[in-house]
Design a protein around this motif. Structure first.
Motif, PDB file in Angstrom:
ATOM      1  N   LYS A  10       0.821  -1.213   0.000  1.00 30.54           N
ATOM      2  CA  LYS A  10       0.000   0.000   0.000  1.00 30.54           C
ATOM      3  C   LYS A  10       0.857   1.265   0.000  1.00 30.54           C
ATOM      4  O   LYS A  10       0.580   2.223  -0.716  1.00 30.54           O
ATOM      5  CB  LYS A  10      -0.944  -0.005   1.203  1.00 30.54           C
ATOM      6  CG  LYS A  10      -2.030  -1.071   1.127  1.00 30.54           C
ATOM      7  CD  LYS A  10      -2.914  -1.021   2.360  1.00 30.54           C
ATOM      8  CE  LYS A  10      -4.000  -2.098   2.295  1.00 30.54           C
ATOM      9  NZ  LYS A  10      -4.843  -2.083   3.515  1.00 30.54           N
ATOM     10  N   HIS A 132      -4.073   0.205  12.273  1.00 35.41           N
ATOM     11  CA  HIS A 132      -4.894  -0.794  11.597  1.00 35.41           C
ATOM     12  C   HIS A 132      -4.447  -2.202  11.963  1.00 35.41           C
ATOM     13  O   HIS A 132      -3.308  -2.430  12.400  1.00 35.41           O
ATOM     14  CB  HIS A 132      -4.796  -0.596  10.082  1.00 35.41           C
ATOM     15  CG  HIS A 132      -3.387  -0.533   9.581  1.00 35.41           C
ATOM     16  ND1 HIS A 132      -2.649  -1.644   9.238  1.00 35.41           N
ATOM     17  CD2 HIS A 132      -2.556   0.530   9.403  1.00 35.41           C
ATOM     18  CE1 HIS A 132      -1.440  -1.288   8.854  1.00 35.41           C
ATOM     19  NE2 HIS A 132      -1.353   0.041   8.941  1.00 35.41           N
ATOM     20  N   GLN A 134      -3.649  -4.662  10.194  1.00 35.12           N
ATOM     21  CA  GLN A 134      -2.614  -5.291   9.369  1.00 35.12           C
ATOM     22  C   GLN A 134      -1.199  -4.929   9.812  1.00 35.12           C
ATOM     23  O   GLN A 134      -0.226  -5.514   9.330  1.00 35.12           O
ATOM     24  CB  GLN A 134      -2.787  -4.886   7.892  1.00 35.12           C
ATOM     25  CG  GLN A 134      -4.017  -5.475   7.209  1.00 35.12           C
ATOM     26  CD  GLN A 134      -5.288  -4.734   7.584  1.00 35.12           C
ATOM     27  OE1 GLN A 134      -5.272  -3.512   7.726  1.00 35.12           O
ATOM     28  NE2 GLN A 134      -6.388  -5.464   7.734  1.00 35.12           N
ATOM     29  N   GLN A 178      -9.159   0.269  10.238  1.00 37.74           N
ATOM     30  CA  GLN A 178      -8.241   0.742   9.201  1.00 37.74           C
ATOM     31  C   GLN A 178      -7.528   2.027   9.630  1.00 37.74           C
ATOM     32  O   GLN A 178      -7.197   2.876   8.808  1.00 37.74           O
ATOM     33  CB  GLN A 178      -9.001   0.983   7.897  1.00 37.74           C
ATOM     34  CG  GLN A 178      -9.610  -0.268   7.295  1.00 37.74           C
ATOM     35  CD  GLN A 178      -8.550  -1.301   6.929  1.00 37.74           C
ATOM     36  OE1 GLN A 178      -7.519  -0.966   6.347  1.00 37.74           O
ATOM     37  NE2 GLN A 178      -8.793  -2.558   7.267  1.00 37.74           N
TER      38      GLN A 178
END
Length: 232
Positions: A10, A132, A134, A178
């Motif tokens: 990202k 977030h 992740q 997120q």
């Protein structure tokens, strides 16, 4: 500039978009399966890879006379070795736990507040960081940098995740949704609380800061920080 992106997740994709908008060229996108890297075509490398890959990415660039911007966290046990390789090859390097211009101003504010609080008793200091789900590392590299700024200007001896001892600066890490990144420094006493907070609304600030750092670093040699880039 001709930029190589080490790590094309990202963050790498966002850096690509912003770099192209600033009239730079992306000449390589190096990810986990990349074999051939066109070092002779690269003006600068921007590394947002993984903790396992970062050290090799960075040092191979130094050996090929390529300056490096790195925002990868979790590899800093090898930082001094990387710096030695940079110096040996007369390279150029900027590492930052966070390239956001706002966060780097927040780092300075954090240190100044810590200095102001040195002479005031009765306050317990803590750091909270929210990211977030992740995000792999905890605490965040940004939280660690904030903690180091407080340790340098207080009686705390060390930081610890959810620390409870008197001389431990406690860092509380939360992973939810997120959230791009929220960091809060709190000084709490029995009578009141003082807080400073930085909230990232998206990842664009991190990507833009890395590109600005790259633009600043090209043509230089040595090891620098975002304080140099921002003239703080």
């Amino acid at each position: 500039m001709k930029i190589a992106l080490f790590g094309y997740g990202k963050m790498g994709k966002m850096i690509e978009s912003l770099a192209l908008a600033r009239n730079h060229e992306i000449v390589a996108k190096i990810d986990i399966d990349t074999v051939d890297i066109p070092y002779n075509e690269i003006d600068i490398a921007i590394d947002f890879s993984t903790p396992e890959a970062a050290f090799q990415n960075i040092t191979e660039c130094f050996k090929n006379n390529i300056p490096v911007i790195s925002g990868t966290t979790g590899w800093l046990s090898n930082y001094e070795e990387a710096i030695a390789i940079c110096d040996k090859n007369n390279g150029a390097f900027i590492y930052a736990s966070n390239f956001s211009l706002g966060v780097n101003l927040f780092f300075e504010l954090n240190q100044k507040l810590a200095k102001m609080m040195q002479g005031v008793s009765g306050y317990r200091t803590s750091i909270e960081e929210i990211h977030h789900t992740q995000k792999l590392d905890a605490p965040s590299g940004t939280a660690i940098t904030l903690a180091e700024g407080i340790l340098d200007n207080s009686a705390y001896k060390t930081w610890k995740l959810d620390g409870e001892k008197e001389q431990e600066l406690s860092i509380h890490s939360i992973r939810e949704g997120q959230v791009p990144g929220t960091h809060t420094i709190a000084y709490k006493s029995e009578v009141d609380s003082i807080e400073i907070k930085h909230t990232a609304h998206n990842r664009e600030g991190f990507a833009l800061g890395a590109i600005i750092a790259a633009e600043w670093l090209v043509g230089k040699t040595g090891v620098y920080s975002m304080k140099d880039v921002l003239n703080l």
